[in-house]
Structures are given as structure tokens and as C-alpha cells.
Motif scaffolding. Structure first.
Motif, short mmCIF file in Angstrom:
data_model
loop_
_atom_site.label_atom_id
_atom_site.label_comp_id
_atom_site.label_asym_id
_atom_site.label_seq_id
_atom_site.Cartn_x
_atom_site.Cartn_y
_atom_site.Cartn_z
N HIS A 47 -42.65 51.67 8.71
CA HIS A 47 -42.47 50.41 7.99
C HIS A 47 -43.78 49.62 7.91
O HIS A 47 -44.06 48.98 6.87
CB HIS A 47 -41.39 49.56 8.68
CG HIS A 47 -40.02 50.12 8.50
ND1 HIS A 47 -39.04 50.04 9.48
CD2 HIS A 47 -39.44 50.79 7.46
CE1 HIS A 47 -37.94 50.62 9.05
NE2 HIS A 47 -38.17 51.08 7.83
N ILE A 51 -46.33 47.77 4.38
CA ILE A 51 -46.70 46.37 4.20
C ILE A 51 -48.09 46.30 3.56
O ILE A 51 -49.02 46.95 4.04
CB ILE A 51 -46.71 45.65 5.56
CG1 ILE A 51 -45.36 45.80 6.26
CG2 ILE A 51 -47.07 44.18 5.38
CD1 ILE A 51 -44.20 45.34 5.45
N PHE A 106 -34.71 35.93 13.04
CA PHE A 106 -35.04 36.06 11.62
C PHE A 106 -34.47 34.87 10.84
O PHE A 106 -35.08 34.37 9.89
CB PHE A 106 -34.45 37.35 11.06
CG PHE A 106 -35.47 38.26 10.45
CD1 PHE A 106 -36.25 37.85 9.39
CD2 PHE A 106 -35.66 39.55 10.93
CE1 PHE A 106 -37.20 38.68 8.81
CE2 PHE A 106 -36.60 40.40 10.37
CZ PHE A 106 -37.37 39.97 9.31
N ILE A 109 -36.70 31.83 10.54
CA ILE A 109 -37.71 31.94 9.49
C ILE A 109 -37.10 31.65 8.13
O ILE A 109 -37.68 30.94 7.30
CB ILE A 109 -38.35 33.34 9.52
CG1 ILE A 109 -39.05 33.59 10.85
CG2 ILE A 109 -39.33 33.51 8.36
CD1 ILE A 109 -39.58 35.01 11.01
N VAL A 110 -35.92 32.18 7.88
CA VAL A 110 -35.27 32.00 6.59
C VAL A 110 -34.88 30.53 6.38
O VAL A 110 -34.98 30.00 5.26
CB VAL A 110 -34.03 32.91 6.49
CG1 VAL A 110 -33.23 32.62 5.23
CG2 VAL A 110 -34.46 34.37 6.50
N LEU A 139 -30.22 40.25 6.92
CA LEU A 139 -31.57 39.80 7.27
C LEU A 139 -32.36 40.88 7.99
O LEU A 139 -33.53 41.11 7.68
CB LEU A 139 -31.46 38.56 8.17
CG LEU A 139 -31.15 37.23 7.51
CD1 LEU A 139 -30.78 36.20 8.55
CD2 LEU A 139 -32.36 36.76 6.71
N PRO A 295 -39.37 44.45 12.49
CA PRO A 295 -39.37 43.75 11.19
C PRO A 295 -39.75 42.28 11.33
O PRO A 295 -40.40 41.72 10.44
CB PRO A 295 -37.92 43.91 10.71
CG PRO A 295 -37.39 45.10 11.45
CD PRO A 295 -38.04 45.04 12.79
N LEU A 296 -39.35 41.66 12.44
CA LEU A 296 -39.72 40.26 12.67
C LEU A 296 -41.23 40.12 12.83
O LEU A 296 -41.84 39.19 12.29
CB LEU A 296 -39.01 39.75 13.92
CG LEU A 296 -39.24 38.29 14.29
CD1 LEU A 296 -38.66 37.37 13.23
CD2 LEU A 296 -38.63 37.98 15.65
N SER A 299 -43.04 40.53 9.46
CA SER A 299 -42.72 39.51 8.47
C SER A 299 -43.81 38.45 8.37
O SER A 299 -43.98 37.82 7.33
CB SER A 299 -41.38 38.84 8.81
OG SER A 299 -41.47 38.07 9.99
N PHE A 300 -44.58 38.26 9.45
CA PHE A 300 -45.62 37.24 9.45
C PHE A 300 -46.83 37.62 8.61
O PHE A 300 -47.64 36.76 8.27
CB PHE A 300 -46.06 36.95 10.89
CG PHE A 300 -45.01 36.22 11.70
CD1 PHE A 300 -44.83 34.85 11.57
CD2 PHE A 300 -44.18 36.91 12.57
CE1 PHE A 300 -43.86 34.18 12.30
CE2 PHE A 300 -43.21 36.25 13.31
CZ PHE A 300 -43.04 34.88 13.17
N LEU A 302 -46.40 39.59 5.76
CA LEU A 302 -45.91 39.96 4.42
C LEU A 302 -46.59 39.18 3.29
O LEU A 302 -46.86 39.75 2.23
CB LEU A 302 -44.39 39.76 4.35
CG LEU A 302 -43.51 40.90 4.87
CD1 LEU A 302 -42.05 40.50 4.83
CD2 LEU A 302 -43.73 42.16 4.04
N THR A 323 -45.82 44.45 18.62
CA THR A 323 -44.41 44.86 18.68
C THR A 323 -44.06 45.44 20.04
O THR A 323 -43.03 45.10 20.63
CB THR A 323 -44.11 45.90 17.58
OG1 THR A 323 -44.28 45.30 16.30
CG2 THR A 323 -42.68 46.43 17.70
#
Length: 367
Positions: A47, A51, A106, A109-110, A139, A295-296, A299-300, A302, A323
Motif C-alpha cells: 500500500h 501512495i 480514522f 481525521i475525517v 473508513l 492506512p492511518l 494518510s498523513f 496522501l 508503522t
């Protein structure tokens, strides 16, 4: 590869020394604990490479999901072979609370990025593994694999009602039906071919449980190395394929080699060759946290555009290091205390200290 003292050594066994021989399977599978860590890191790096800010030419690692499914089939059958008190409750508290915590993080953040009402609706549906009202996936996008895990647990719980010796056979039959015939007989809206990978794990258990003589170590190691190489060779050709037919191809191209890797590692352990590195086993214990939290972490980055090749590689490595660090901390400070508390309160069982420590659970514990 050698056995004896050091990283590779023979595992401890509850079987009295006078009765132990090469045909006695170990009680704990350290090699599979190490494989769990490898599978989680493989998924994470796959993953990360997608990115933009961390894009590196690394189209490998989604096979970690297939490894997890096979591992779950084997470990669940192995860990319930002598008893299954509170099986579903054990599985629920192992999987759901950590998923809810990761989804909640998550959600924070949303809530910052979206209108409150829409964000809360998406968060609420995500906690139940449901898509958002507008078709958005949950999410935590890796949650789709946990749906497979939970379906398998429900099937196996039903099979256990016939007893632990019959359960693997009944579960394999049920998995085959759901994988290829559930839609036809009205049990499911679609077929779920990937469930066959859990059946692979159950089949490995049946083999190991009945065939007491392990493979020669050289043959077991060759099986692991050759089939692990197949995972890397075959995975890139599967990218971009979706749907039932693609899942069937995936089961053949990735599921079968994943099953062979698991079988080979079990056979190596039964022959006395185990990976006992503390850092590796700690990573295996934190594999579920790695799976949920990566994924969290990414996300920073992205929003950032790709930089130079060197910068993308540095970000890729940093994402992996962060991670792993966050996951080890989550495992030690949140997951282990939470699991111990919930097992005492909800099931009335406290895991024995020798089988679960701050560094990780028993290697017989599934994802």
C-alpha cells in the motif's frame, strides 16, 4: 539453517522429555508467528508503494492477505483441537475492539476534513463494516478482509458444535458451498471464492494432525522458498483484476502457494527448526496492529505530490518504520491490556503468562 541455541532452535514443548520425539508436533508455532509479521509488513509496503509521495517500484505484498487467510484456517483448527470454550467470544474480542479503535482514530481525521453529520454517518457505518450512504467503502479499507475472517469464525463455531474432531471437515464443506454455490442456493448474494483459502488452512491442520512424521528439513525449506518465490512472480499479473472470476484466479495463483508456505513452515517447526528471534516474534505479535494502523500512518502523506526518487524511497522507509513503532506500542500498551481485561470480564479466563506477554500472544493465536 541449523537447530540448537540462538535464533533458530527447537521449541519448548509441554510433552515430557521422555515422551518427545521428532513426530510430536510442537504446542507453539513460532514460525507461523514470524510469518504473521511478514504478511502484515508485506501488505503495508504494498500500500505504501501506491501512495504518490512514497511511490517506489514495489508491486508486491498483497499476497499477505492470502497468507493471513490460510494461517487463520490452520491456527483456528489447531487451537480448538482439544477444547473451544468461549470460541466466538474469544474471536470477537480479538478482532473487533482493535478494529473499532483504529476506525475511531480514522474518524477523528475525517471529522476535521468533512461536515460533522456526514463524517459521523460514515464513521457509524464503518464500525459495522458497511459502506457509506454514498457508496464510500468503510473508513478503514482493509476491513473487507475482516468480514471474511468473521464469516469463517461463524462457520467454524457452528462446525464445533459437532465436536473439534469433526469441525474441520464440516467447515471445509461449508466453505466450499459459500465459495462456489452460496449465490445459487440463496445463502449469499454472491460467491466468495477467497473463503477457499481458509479451507486450505484447515486441510493443512488435518494433514499435520494425522501425519506424525515431518517432512525432511531440506524438503520443507525448499517448499517454503520455491512457493514464496511464486507469490512474488505471480502477484503482479493479478493487479487490476476484480470480481468473482478474478478471486478464483487469485485462489489458484496466490492461495495455493500461500498454503504451501504455511505447510512448509509447520513442517520445519515439527522437525525442530524454528525462528526464535525476539524482534521478529514481537513483530508477529503486533501484526494485527500493523495491518490496522498502516492506512492511518500513510494518510498523513496522501496530500503530498511525489518528489525525487530518493525522497520517495526515504518516505517509504519512514512510513514502514513509523508503522512498526506505532504498532508495537499499540500492541504493548493498548491491545494486550485490553484483551486481558476483556477475557477476564467476558469469558472468565486469564491467559497464562507463558502463553501471552506484552511482546505478543501465543503463536497459536490467529490474526
Amino acid at each position: 539453517m541449523r537447530r540448537g541455541e540462538g535464533v533458530l532452535q527447537m521449541p519448548p514443548s509441554p510433552t515430557p522429555a521422555a515422551k518427545r520425539d521428532a513426530s510430536t508436533p510442537p504446542d507453539l508455532f513460532y514460525n507461523l508467528q514470524a510469518l504473521r509479521g511478514y504478511a502484515a509488513v508485506s501488505v503495508a509496503t504494498f500500500h505504501f508503494a501506491l501512495i504518490p509521495a512514497a511511490s517506489v517500484p514495489w508491486p508486491y505484498g498483497s499476497f499477505g492477505v492470502d497468507l493471513f487467510f490460510v494461517l487463520s484456517g490452520f491456527i483456528i483448527a489447531w487451537s480448538t483441537r482439544d477444547g473451544h470454550h468461549g470460541f466466538l467470544m474469544h474471536r470477537a474480542i480479538r478482532v473487533l475492539p482493535a478494529y473499532w479503535i483504529a476506525t475511531g482514530l480514522f474518524g477523528v481525521i475525517v471529522l476535521i476534513a468533512m461536515p460533522t453529520e456526514a463524517a459521523l454517518g460514515w464513521l457509524g457505518r464503518s464500525l459495522l463494516f458497511l459502506n457509506g450512504a454514498d457508496g464510500r467503502p468503510p473508513l478503514l479499507f482493509v476491513g473487507w478482509t475482516l468480514v471474511y475472517e468473521l464469516v469463517f469464525y461463524l462457520l467454524y463455531a457452528g462446525a464445533l458444535r459437532a465436536g473439534p474432531r469433526r469441525a474441520p471437515f464440516l467447515a471445509i464443506a461449508a466453505l466450499l458451498v459459500l465459495a462456489f454455490g452460496g449465490r445459487l442456493i440463496g445463502l449469499a448474494p454472491r460467491d466468495w471464492p477467497l473463503l477457499i483459502e481458509f479451507a486450505f488452512g484447515l486441510a493443512i491442520f488435518l494433514w499435520v494432525d494425522r501425519r506424525r512424521t515431518p517432512f525432511p528439513p531440506g524438503a520443507a525449506l525448499a517448499l517454503v522458498l520455491v512457493t514464496a518465490a511464486l507469490l512474488y512472480l505471480l502477484e503482479p499479473g493479478l493487479h487490476g483484476r476484480n470480481g468473482g472470476a478474478a478471486d478464483q484466479i487469485r485462489v489458484a495463483a496466490l492461495g495455493l502457494p500461500a498454503a504451501a508456505v504455511v505447510l512448509g513452515l509447520v513442517q520445519l517447526e515439527r522437525a525442530g527448526f524454528t525462528l526464535r528471534s525476539r524482534p521478529v516474534l514481537a513483530l508477529g505479535a503486533a501484526s494485527y496492529a500493523v495491518y490496522l494502523l498502516h492506512p492511518l500512518v500513510f494518510s498523513f502523506v496522501l496530500p503530498f505530490a511525489p518528489g525525487s526518487n530518493a525522497l520517495r524511497f526515504v518516505i517509504f522507509i519512514l512510513l514502514l518504520a513509523i508503522t512498526i513503532g506505532v504498532s508495537l506500542a499499540f500492541r504493548a500498551w493498548i491491545e494486550v491490556p485490553m484483551l486481558r481485561f476483556m477475557r477476564r470480564r467476558l469469558i472468565g479466563l486469564a491467559p497464562p503468562p507463558s502463553r501471552e506477554t506484552a511482546n505478543g500472544p501465543s503463536p497459536t493465536e490467529g490474526m
